[in-house]
Design a protein around this motif. Sequence first.
Motif, PDB file in Angstrom:
ATOM      1  N   PRO A 177       0.913  -1.592  -0.040  1.00 20.90           N
ATOM      2  CA  PRO A 177       0.050  -0.211  -0.306  1.00 20.90           C
ATOM      3  C   PRO A 177       0.988   0.891  -0.335  1.00 20.90           C
ATOM      4  N   GLU A 178       0.305   2.593  -0.104  1.00 16.57           N
ATOM      5  CA  GLU A 178       0.840   3.174   0.179  1.00 16.57           C
ATOM      6  C   GLU A 178       1.812   4.220   1.739  1.00 16.57           C
ATOM      7  N   ASN A 179       2.107   4.603   1.461  1.00 17.78           N
ATOM      8  CA  ASN A 179       2.881   4.801   2.732  1.00 17.78           C
ATOM      9  C   ASN A 179       3.360   4.118   3.644  1.00 17.78           C
ATOM     10  N   LEU A 180       4.300   3.047   2.835  1.00 19.39           N
ATOM     11  CA  LEU A 180       4.547   2.045   3.272  1.00 19.39           C
ATOM     12  C   LEU A 180       5.352   1.406   4.581  1.00 19.39           C
ATOM     13  N   PHE A 181       6.231   2.612   4.763  1.00 24.57           N
ATOM     14  CA  PHE A 181       7.437   2.674   5.452  1.00 24.57           C
ATOM     15  C   PHE A 181       7.144   3.844   6.424  1.00 24.57           C
ATOM     16  N   HIS A 182       6.057   5.092   5.728  1.00 25.52           N
ATOM     17  CA  HIS A 182       6.325   6.108   6.617  1.00 25.52           C
ATOM     18  C   HIS A 182       7.367   6.039   6.875  1.00 25.52           C
ATOM     19  N   ASP A 183       7.967   7.052   7.925  1.00 25.20           N
ATOM     20  CA  ASP A 183       9.640   7.614   8.305  1.00 25.20           C
ATOM     21  C   ASP A 183      10.620   6.495   8.603  1.00 25.20           C
ATOM     22  N   ILE A 184       9.906   5.878   7.590  1.00 24.46           N
ATOM     23  CA  ILE A 184      11.481   4.427   8.647  1.00 24.46           C
ATOM     24  C   ILE A 184      12.769   4.413   7.072  1.00 24.46           C
ATOM     25  N   ALA A 185      13.172   4.377   7.110  1.00 25.39           N
ATOM     26  CA  ALA A 185      14.279   5.035   5.931  1.00 25.39           C
ATOM     27  C   ALA A 185      15.154   3.992   5.449  1.00 25.39           C
ATOM     28  N   PHE A 186      15.508   3.334   4.433  1.00 28.80           N
ATOM     29  CA  PHE A 186      15.859   2.505   3.763  1.00 28.80           C
ATOM     30  C   PHE A 186      16.848   2.762   3.173  1.00 28.80           C
ATOM     31  N   ASN A 187      18.525   2.556   3.234  1.00 27.02           N
ATOM     32  CA  ASN A 187      18.932   1.985   1.391  1.00 27.02           C
ATOM     33  C   ASN A 187      18.786   1.374   0.474  1.00 27.02           C
ATOM     34  N   TYR A 188      18.923   0.220   0.959  1.00 29.70           N
ATOM     35  CA  TYR A 188      18.099  -0.639  -0.032  1.00 29.70           C
ATOM     36  C   TYR A 188      17.406  -1.516   0.215  1.00 29.70           C
ATOM     37  N   ILE A 189      16.366  -1.661  -1.173  1.00 30.88           N
ATOM     38  CA  ILE A 189      14.708  -2.013  -1.141  1.00 30.88           C
ATOM     39  C   ILE A 189      15.482  -3.813  -2.249  1.00 30.88           C
ATOM     40  N   ASP A 190      14.914  -4.570  -1.387  1.00 28.95           N
ATOM     41  CA  ASP A 190      15.063  -6.221  -2.264  1.00 28.95           C
ATOM     42  C   ASP A 190      13.479  -7.005  -1.701  1.00 28.95           C
ATOM     43  N   ILE A 191      13.293  -7.101  -3.031  1.00 26.33           N
ATOM     44  CA  ILE A 191      12.036  -7.641  -2.672  1.00 26.33           C
ATOM     45  C   ILE A 191      11.858  -8.924  -4.068  1.00 26.33           C
ATOM     46  N   GLU A 192      12.244  -9.950  -3.184  1.00 31.71           N
ATOM     47  CA  GLU A 192      12.506 -11.742  -3.818  1.00 31.71           C
ATOM     48  C   GLU A 192      11.340 -12.518  -3.375  1.00 31.71           C
ATOM     49  N   ASN A 193      10.872 -13.376  -4.225  1.00 34.95           N
ATOM     50  CA  ASN A 193      10.418 -14.385  -4.422  1.00 34.95           C
ATOM     51  C   ASN A 193       9.136 -14.263  -3.118  1.00 34.95           C
ATOM     52  N   ALA A 194       8.379 -12.329  -3.543  1.00 37.52           N
ATOM     53  CA  ALA A 194       7.076 -13.123  -3.295  1.00 37.52           C
ATOM     54  C   ALA A 194       6.450 -13.722  -4.378  1.00 37.52           C
ATOM     55  N   TYR A 195       5.986 -14.114  -3.755  1.00 38.29           N
ATOM     56  CA  TYR A 195       4.792 -15.168  -5.427  1.00 38.29           C
ATOM     57  C   TYR A 195       3.839 -14.057  -5.938  1.00 38.29           C
ATOM     58  N   ASN A 196       3.377 -14.099  -4.943  1.00 37.02           N
ATOM     59  CA  ASN A 196       1.702 -13.184  -5.215  1.00 37.02           C
ATOM     60  C   ASN A 196       1.777 -11.454  -4.946  1.00 37.02           C
ATOM     61  N   LEU A 197       2.677 -11.139  -4.804  1.00 30.39           N
ATOM     62  CA  LEU A 197       3.130  -9.777  -4.722  1.00 30.39           C
ATOM     63  C   LEU A 197       2.685  -9.608  -6.793  1.00 30.39           C
ATOM     64  N   ARG A 198       1.487  -8.708  -7.086  1.00 36.16           N
ATOM     65  CA  ARG A 198       1.458  -8.064  -8.346  1.00 36.16           C
ATOM     66  C   ARG A 198       0.839  -6.503  -8.591  1.00 36.16           C
ATOM     67  N   LYS A 199       1.272  -5.819  -6.985  1.00 38.11           N
ATOM     68  CA  LYS A 199       0.516  -4.033  -7.243  1.00 38.11           C
ATOM     69  C   LYS A 199       1.299  -4.061  -6.021  1.00 38.11           C
ATOM     70  N   ILE A 200       2.047  -2.689  -6.972  1.00 37.38           N
ATOM     71  CA  ILE A 200       2.688  -1.954  -5.578  1.00 37.38           C
ATOM     72  C   ILE A 200       2.221  -0.964  -6.416  1.00 37.38           C
ATOM     73  N   ASP A 201       1.475   0.414  -5.215  1.00 37.76           N
ATOM     74  CA  ASP A 201       0.842   1.186  -4.681  1.00 37.76           C
ATOM     75  C   ASP A 201       1.751   2.737  -5.461  1.00 37.76           C
ATOM     76  N   THR A 202       1.523   3.451  -6.396  1.00 37.40           N
ATOM     77  CA  THR A 202       2.299   4.267  -6.205  1.00 37.40           C
ATOM     78  C   THR A 202       2.680   5.522  -5.625  1.00 37.40           C
ATOM     79  N   ASN A 203       2.451   5.526  -4.398  1.00 38.64           N
ATOM     80  CA  ASN A 203       2.689   6.309  -3.135  1.00 38.64           C
ATOM     81  C   ASN A 203       3.815   5.161  -2.391  1.00 38.64           C
ATOM     82  N   ILE A 204       4.020   3.970  -2.630  1.00 33.46           N
ATOM     83  CA  ILE A 204       4.398   3.275  -1.441  1.00 33.46           C
ATOM     84  C   ILE A 204       5.839   3.330  -1.264  1.00 33.46           C
ATOM     85  N   PHE A 205       6.374   4.622  -1.736  1.00 33.01           N
ATOM     86  CA  PHE A 205       7.539   5.224  -1.348  1.00 33.01           C
ATOM     87  C   PHE A 205       7.285   6.659  -0.227  1.00 33.01           C
TER      88      PHE A 205
END
Length: 310
Positions: free
Chosen positions: A26-54
């Motif tokens: 969903p949108e605002n997934l991370f809120h204000d918890i920041a990361f340098n590296y996002i790695d999405i792997e083998n999420a076999y049912n994940l089909r949608k990423i909200d435009t405002n996820i980041f």
Amino acid sequence: MSRQLNKTDKMFQKFKLNNTAISELPENLFHDIAFNYIDIENAYNLRKIDTNIFNGINDTIEYLWIRNTPINDNIDDMNSNVFYAINSLKALQTLYISNTSIATIPDNAFQGIKYLNTIYLVNSVNNIGRHSFRTLRNIEVLDLSYNKLINISDEAFAIQDSPNDESLYIRLTNNTFGENALRKEIFDGLDRDVVIHIEGKKFGYLNETIFGHFLRQNSLNDIWFSSLDCNDCRNVWLISDFGSQVTRVMCSNGRYIKNWINFVGCVGYDQYINISISEIDFDYQPVNNTEFAINLNTSQISFSYTHQTI
């Protein structure tokens, strides 16, 4: 979690997701918890990423990897357009997307990502739009390998002039191409030095109309090919017309493309021989359909050679 952490404790190096149950982020997934590296792997049912996820961490993510995950491009959905989400990452440097359901790279796909220098879009892409990468002035590696490229639009690889002197490497290795996917117009609009790396079973020879057009656009453009059939006279144009420009082509026989043993008997071969060693007294004489004789004389050496082809 955000409320329990101090502001100075909300910066992390890496977020990794490999959950097989999640179907949407969903949108605002991370809120204000920041990361340098996002790695999405083998999420076999994940089909949608909200435009405002980041939202909230757009300026911290430098590396985004999405692998073996059936995310759709959703280019007609303003709320879950993966390219809109990517374009929000103003600090992004490396993008790696492999084995997803992202089949189309739309027109003007990448916008406003100032620091993006490396893109891998492999093993899923079928269509590349016009000016998809044009604004990426710092791009140095564009890897589009292992795809089934049905359609490539005119000026698909048009890139604005780079602020540095680095060449752009475009990898098109081990692809399956549609009947009309490769045309000279796809290389129009290149405003910087480019090296095309192209390999695969389809390319026993390189079409002069397509790749000659690419080389003529810029004297510093080059082709990287490690297994060219240098017994195929359809490839002789590379040395007869661009002998001083093409520097990264090796033959399937293990020889460098400019080795004078290659292309014997091809139309254009005599022109190449005369150009490449015109500074010495050289005489090339066909003997018959299977033999040629070479007489070479300089102030230091006299050499005669007769070669018989099989």
